[in-house]
Design a protein around this motif. Sequence first.
Motif, mmCIF file in Angstrom:
data_model
loop_
_atom_site.group_PDB
_atom_site.id
_atom_site.type_symbol
_atom_site.label_atom_id
_atom_site.label_comp_id
_atom_site.label_asym_id
_atom_site.label_seq_id
_atom_site.Cartn_x
_atom_site.Cartn_y
_atom_site.Cartn_z
ATOM 1 N N PRO A 131 7.912 -5.214 50.117
ATOM 2 C CA PRO A 131 8.698 -4.079 50.623
ATOM 3 C C PRO A 131 9.934 -4.482 51.421
ATOM 4 O O PRO A 131 10.924 -3.747 51.436
ATOM 5 N N ALA A 132 9.897 -5.636 52.086
ATOM 6 C CA ALA A 132 11.063 -6.054 52.872
ATOM 7 C C ALA A 132 12.279 -6.272 51.975
ATOM 8 O O ALA A 132 13.404 -5.912 52.345
ATOM 9 N N PHE A 133 12.069 -6.869 50.804
ATOM 10 C CA PHE A 133 13.205 -7.066 49.911
ATOM 11 C C PHE A 133 13.705 -5.723 49.375
ATOM 12 O O PHE A 133 14.918 -5.532 49.203
ATOM 13 N N TRP A 139 19.438 -0.879 51.733
ATOM 14 C CA TRP A 139 20.572 -0.914 52.662
ATOM 15 C C TRP A 139 21.878 -1.170 51.923
ATOM 16 O O TRP A 139 22.899 -0.545 52.211
ATOM 17 N N LEU A 140 21.837 -2.088 50.961
ATOM 18 C CA LEU A 140 23.055 -2.371 50.191
ATOM 19 C C LEU A 140 23.447 -1.189 49.319
ATOM 20 O O LEU A 140 24.614 -0.784 49.270
ATOM 21 N N ASN A 141 22.458 -0.635 48.603
ATOM 22 C CA ASN A 141 22.741 0.464 47.680
ATOM 23 C C ASN A 141 23.227 1.715 48.402
ATOM 24 O O ASN A 141 23.982 2.516 47.839
ATOM 25 N N GLU A 142 22.813 1.863 49.650
ATOM 26 C CA GLU A 142 23.268 3.004 50.460
ATOM 27 C C GLU A 142 24.650 2.773 51.052
ATOM 28 O O GLU A 142 25.209 3.665 51.703
ATOM 29 N N ALA A 188 20.476 -13.216 44.762
ATOM 30 C CA ALA A 188 21.830 -12.715 44.515
ATOM 31 C C ALA A 188 21.891 -11.835 43.274
ATOM 32 O O ALA A 188 22.553 -10.789 43.273
ATOM 33 N N LEU A 189 21.207 -12.240 42.226
ATOM 34 C CA LEU A 189 21.200 -11.446 40.996
ATOM 35 C C LEU A 189 20.590 -10.068 41.217
ATOM 36 O O LEU A 189 21.101 -9.063 40.719
ATOM 37 N N HIS A 190 19.494 -10.016 41.974
ATOM 38 C CA HIS A 190 18.839 -8.724 42.186
ATOM 39 C C HIS A 190 19.624 -7.840 43.150
ATOM 40 O O HIS A 190 19.551 -6.609 43.062
ATOM 41 N N LEU A 191 20.399 -8.446 44.023
ATOM 42 C CA LEU A 191 21.194 -7.657 44.966
ATOM 43 C C LEU A 191 22.511 -7.182 44.376
ATOM 44 O O LEU A 191 22.958 -6.069 44.646
ATOM 45 N N LEU A 192 23.143 -8.030 43.569
ATOM 46 C CA LEU A 192 24.485 -7.728 43.078
ATOM 47 C C LEU A 192 24.520 -7.294 41.624
ATOM 48 O O LEU A 192 25.455 -6.610 41.211
ATOM 49 N N ILE A 250 24.067 -8.113 56.878
ATOM 50 C CA ILE A 250 22.605 -8.123 56.872
ATOM 51 C C ILE A 250 22.162 -9.569 56.977
ATOM 52 O O ILE A 250 22.666 -10.437 56.250
ATOM 53 N N TYR A 251 21.224 -9.816 57.873
ATOM 54 C CA TYR A 251 20.631 -11.151 57.983
ATOM 55 C C TYR A 251 19.169 -11.060 57.613
ATOM 56 O O TYR A 251 18.429 -10.239 58.164
ATOM 57 N N PHE A 252 18.757 -11.881 56.664
ATOM 58 C CA PHE A 252 17.385 -11.882 56.166
ATOM 59 C C PHE A 252 16.830 -13.290 56.317
ATOM 60 O O PHE A 252 17.189 -14.196 55.586
ATOM 61 N N LYS A 253 15.971 -13.468 57.306
ATOM 62 C CA LYS A 253 15.286 -14.742 57.496
ATOM 63 C C LYS A 253 14.003 -14.736 56.682
ATOM 64 O O LYS A 253 13.157 -13.863 56.836
ATOM 65 N N ASN A 254 13.882 -15.701 55.794
ATOM 66 C CA ASN A 254 12.733 -15.879 54.923
ATOM 67 C C ASN A 254 12.507 -14.733 53.937
ATOM 68 O O ASN A 254 11.430 -14.123 53.895
ATOM 69 N N PRO A 255 13.504 -14.427 53.098
ATOM 70 C CA PRO A 255 13.270 -13.487 52.002
ATOM 71 C C PRO A 255 12.300 -14.033 50.962
ATOM 72 O O PRO A 255 11.765 -13.285 50.151
#
Length: 332
Positions: A131-133, A139-142, A188-192, A250-255
């Motif tokens: 769920p964290a990812f 957040w990005l899509n919004e 990166a692929l899943h985010l962009l 956005i900072y994501f420690k340990n995705p």
Amino acid sequence: MPTDLRIGILGAARIAPKAVCDPARVVGGVSLAGVAARNREKAQTFADQHGIEKAYADYDELIASPDIDLVYNPLPINLHAEWTIKALEAGKHVLCEKPFAMNVEEAKAMLAAADKADKRLIEAFHYRYHPAFAVCMDWLNEGRIGDVTRIDADFSVQIRDTDDEIRQFPETGGGAMMDLGCYPLSWALHLLGSDLTVVDAKAETTRRGVDQTLLARLQHGKAWVHLTTSMAQGTPFNADMTIAGTDGLIYFKNPLAPHAGSTLSMRRADGSEVDQLRPISPISTYTWQLAAIVDALKTGQPLATEGQVIIDQQAGLDAIYEAAGLRHLRYR
């Protein structure tokens, strides 16, 4: 008809208990039906240790068994294509460990076999199901940090250089980018999205000729993606990602494994905190992954780590190795 998804494991791999055996104890509708190893004795020992119903004499016997619905393939990368295709042709769904294949041509052949057999073929990027990812993606899509301008992502940790460590050998698909850096690329692929172009890459190689460290720059529209990875001796564990946008970051420690300790926060351009995800689920990424697979096989819904994204991921790896002057590691 059996009600449980009956899983068969190819090989007594170190990752298998964490990836499949432990999650199967808490995810409903799953049974650990079988395991095959290099010999039956090794398979039986593994089965006894992890509560698996049957030890098979070899991989072929497990794949042919009518008592297996889904095959988990954690074999060395150079064996992924061969045994995944055999399992698909035998009428099994397959969960194949990352990285998926030695190169994109193998990946295409594997997906073609899945299409022909009308079976599901899933790449085991477990982080994607936590769920964290999903919150990070939301957040990005919004548009909460505006347009993405840069992503910096790293996964590094020492991988011992010994004669029994397959991740150190060219012939078994070794290398830091293959085993570790594939994660930042996947993030990166899943985010962009799929339209990622490799601009350049630089690697340092080991005494055996695989990449020990690798830095790659990619571009997605106006956004730059900087990927780093290292398996050099003495390298401490690090997995993190920073996503910069026109309105914040956005900072994501340990995705990689949020359940093992993670921070996901969002800040404005001036550095003030806007939001932080609390709490982060302690349920393992592997458990979330297996639960998603069980549900998808029941409902027919697509999964986030199957289909075209597998080709995009493998093509990205090929392009990074090409840019680093290491194409021969992907096409031997």
